[in-house]
Motif scaffolding. Structure first.
Motif, mmCIF file in Angstrom:
data_model
loop_
_atom_site.group_PDB
_atom_site.id
_atom_site.type_symbol
_atom_site.label_atom_id
_atom_site.label_comp_id
_atom_site.label_asym_id
_atom_site.label_seq_id
_atom_site.Cartn_x
_atom_site.Cartn_y
_atom_site.Cartn_z
ATOM 1 N N GLN A 21 0.799 -1.067 0.011
ATOM 2 C CA GLN A 21 -0.026 -0.154 0.028
ATOM 3 C C GLN A 21 0.897 1.015 0.020
ATOM 4 O O GLN A 21 0.551 2.119 -0.709
ATOM 5 C CB GLN A 21 -0.997 -0.037 1.068
ATOM 6 N N CYS A 22 1.927 1.287 0.783
ATOM 7 C CA CYS A 22 2.790 2.661 0.767
ATOM 8 C C CYS A 22 3.440 2.656 -0.499
ATOM 9 O O CYS A 22 3.702 3.699 -0.984
ATOM 10 C CB CYS A 22 4.027 2.281 1.856
ATOM 11 N N ALA A 23 4.034 1.260 -1.196
ATOM 12 C CA ALA A 23 4.405 1.575 -2.466
ATOM 13 C C ALA A 23 3.648 2.107 -3.451
ATOM 14 O O ALA A 23 3.878 3.109 -4.049
ATOM 15 C CB ALA A 23 5.207 0.214 -2.957
ATOM 16 N N THR A 24 2.334 1.612 -3.557
ATOM 17 C CA THR A 24 1.368 2.047 -4.282
ATOM 18 C C THR A 24 1.353 3.490 -4.264
ATOM 19 O O THR A 24 1.176 4.301 -5.342
ATOM 20 C CB THR A 24 0.055 1.518 -4.146
ATOM 21 N N HIS A 25 1.028 3.899 -2.963
ATOM 22 C CA HIS A 25 1.025 5.657 -2.785
ATOM 23 C C HIS A 25 2.117 6.189 -3.316
ATOM 24 O O HIS A 25 1.811 7.398 -3.883
ATOM 25 C CB HIS A 25 0.616 5.766 -1.657
ATOM 26 N N CYS A 26 3.373 5.782 -2.769
ATOM 27 C CA CYS A 26 4.579 6.684 -3.184
ATOM 28 C C CYS A 26 4.859 6.632 -4.725
ATOM 29 O O CYS A 26 5.533 7.668 -4.931
ATOM 30 C CB CYS A 26 5.717 5.949 -2.553
ATOM 31 N N GLU A 27 4.521 5.825 -5.366
ATOM 32 C CA GLU A 27 4.619 5.670 -6.819
ATOM 33 C C GLU A 27 3.753 6.620 -7.398
ATOM 34 O O GLU A 27 4.310 7.075 -8.598
ATOM 35 C CB GLU A 27 4.468 4.144 -7.418
ATOM 36 N N GLN A 28 2.672 7.353 -6.846
ATOM 37 C CA GLN A 28 1.925 8.249 -7.553
ATOM 38 C C GLN A 28 2.605 9.538 -7.369
ATOM 39 O O GLN A 28 2.135 10.635 -8.041
ATOM 40 C CB GLN A 28 0.573 8.122 -6.996
ATOM 41 N N HIS A 33 12.712 11.053 -4.005
ATOM 42 C CA HIS A 33 12.807 10.334 -2.434
ATOM 43 C C HIS A 33 11.377 9.343 -2.520
ATOM 44 O O HIS A 33 11.419 8.493 -1.863
ATOM 45 C CB HIS A 33 12.730 11.182 -1.460
ATOM 46 N N CYS A 34 10.354 9.860 -2.957
ATOM 47 C CA CYS A 34 9.163 9.070 -3.255
ATOM 48 C C CYS A 34 9.367 7.822 -3.995
ATOM 49 O O CYS A 34 8.459 6.729 -3.479
ATOM 50 C CB CYS A 34 7.839 9.794 -3.504
ATOM 51 N N GLN A 35 9.919 8.116 -5.182
ATOM 52 C CA GLN A 35 10.084 6.766 -6.035
ATOM 53 C C GLN A 35 11.150 5.703 -5.300
ATOM 54 O O GLN A 35 10.896 4.577 -5.338
ATOM 55 C CB GLN A 35 10.691 7.236 -7.368
ATOM 56 N N CYS A 37 11.236 5.416 -2.058
ATOM 57 C CA CYS A 37 10.507 4.578 -1.138
ATOM 58 C C CYS A 37 9.769 3.627 -1.655
ATOM 59 O O CYS A 37 9.589 2.615 -1.056
ATOM 60 C CB CYS A 37 9.688 5.934 -0.394
ATOM 61 N N ALA A 38 9.172 3.838 -2.511
ATOM 62 C CA ALA A 38 8.500 2.807 -3.063
ATOM 63 C C ALA A 38 9.178 1.778 -3.645
ATOM 64 O O ALA A 38 8.500 0.410 -3.379
ATOM 65 C CB ALA A 38 7.553 3.236 -4.595
ATOM 66 N N ALA A 39 10.266 1.862 -4.223
ATOM 67 C CA ALA A 39 11.093 0.662 -4.529
ATOM 68 C C ALA A 39 11.506 -0.190 -3.188
ATOM 69 O O ALA A 39 11.465 -1.294 -3.157
ATOM 70 C CB ALA A 39 12.271 1.164 -5.097
ATOM 71 N N ILE A 40 11.749 0.413 -2.149
ATOM 72 C CA ILE A 40 12.116 -0.103 -0.901
ATOM 73 C C ILE A 40 11.055 -0.683 -0.253
ATOM 74 O O ILE A 40 11.309 -1.951 0.135
ATOM 75 C CB ILE A 40 12.902 1.053 0.102
#
Length: 53
Positions: A21-28, A33-35, A37-40
Motif C-alpha cells: 500500500q505504501c509503495a502504491t501511494h509513493c509511486e503516484q 525520494h518518493c520513488q 521509498c516505493a522501491a524499498i
C-alpha cells in the motif's frame, strides 16, 4: 518468529500488505525520494511474503 508462533505468518502477511500500500501511494508521487521509498517498500513486501511462507 523465533518461537515458531502460529501468528508469525499472519503478521508477515499484514506487513507485506502495508508495504505494498505504501509503495502504491509513493509511486503516484513524482519526487525522487518518493520513488525510492516505493522501491524499498516493494522489496520489504517481497521479504515479508517470503517469511510468511
Amino acid at each position: 518468529m523465533s518461537r515458531n508462533s502460529a501468528s508469525s505468518a499472519e503478521l508477515c502477511g499484514v506487513c507485506a500488505n502495508l508495504c505494498e500500500q505504501c509503495a502504491t501511494h509513493c509511486e503516484q508521487l513524482k519526487d525522487t525520494h518518493c520513488q525510492e521509498c516505493a522501491a524499498i517498500c516493494r522489496q520489504c513486501a517481497e521479504e515479508c511474503r517470503k517469511m510468511a511462507g
